[in-house]
Enzyme design. Structure first.
Site: not given
Length: 251
Positions: A151, A138
């Site tokens: 995260y 990501s």
């Protein structure tokens, strides 16, 4: 048997779109996920084009991962392409008020789950001196954003593990790639916001986000590069996004 691609998180989003695209291009598939009903439905659709095996497990459970992959017929264990796609975000909160349950889920799925699956599949690639691994990271693994703390940490770990894999597997001719998407409209935000559909949908309003098919097409491009070429690290953003925190929206 034609090439076999192993796709985790295949029941929705990027994983499902990738399985569908690879089937259209003749790859036999091992599709994995937690929701057996969705896997069975996808298998039924894709079996019209290629051979498909389904494995139902939670990547957080190392024993379940090992048992499921070991249960494959022998000819299906010769996996040519591993796509570590399974991953989730849980919550969006400052570090001081974050949920430890959310932290555990993200580290267990995004980091340990990737490792558990890879640990079972990589030895076969090493023994055959061939294979390809694509880890879906990501943009959160490239830059930290407010309230993204754990995260982002999990995706930074994916980026580091990908680089480490490439170093360790280099002597065996195994290609290792990391693909790091920006904003992709999938179930991602719905999971992050605990099913709050209004909050989840607002993330993608005012601009055109990436789609799961965009990432699937990128994965296919990486796979189809000549054997002497590896796309080691690729970040893909929608045109409206300049960074993790800068998105041009027309509301």
């Amino acid at each position: 048997m034609d090439k076999i691609a192993f796709v985790t998180g295949a029941t929705s989003g990027i994983g499902k779109a990738t399985a569908e695209l690879l089937a259209a291009h003749g790859f036999n598939l091992v599709i994995c996920g937690r929701r057996s009903d969705r896997l069975d439905e996808l298998k039924q659709a894709l079996s019209k084009q290629v051979q498909v095996q389904t494995l139902t497990f939670d990547v957080r459970d190392q024993q379940a991962v090992s048992s499921a992959i070991d249960s494959l017929p022998e000819e299906w264990k010769k996996i040519d392409i591993l796509i570590n796609n399974a991953g989730n975000a849980h919550g969006l909160a400052p570090i001081q008020t974050g949920s430890s349950e959310d932290w555990d889920a993200m580290m267990d799925i995004n980091v340990k789950g990737l490792l558990y699956v890879s640990k079972v599949i990589i030895p076969g690639m090493v023994s055959r001196k061939s294979g390809q691994i694509i880890n879906i990271g990501s943009i959160a693994g490239k830059e930290v954003y407010p309230n993204g703390n754990v995260y982002c940490a999990s995706k930074f770990a994916v980026d580091a593990i990908t680089s480490g894999m490439r170093l360790d597997l280099n002597p065996y001719g195994i290609r290792v790639s990391g693909i790091h998407p920006g904003l992709v409209e999938t179930e991602f935000s719905l999971v992050r916001f605990k099913g709050d559909e209004q909050r989840a949908s607002s993330v993608y309003k005012g601009f055109q986000p990436l789609t799961a098919k965009d990432i699937a097409n990128t994965i296919l491009f990486v796979i189809n590069c000549p054997p002497h070429v590896v796309i080691s690290d690729l970040t893909i953003l929608p045109t409206a996004q300049a960074s993790a925190t800068i998105v041009h929206k027309q509301l």
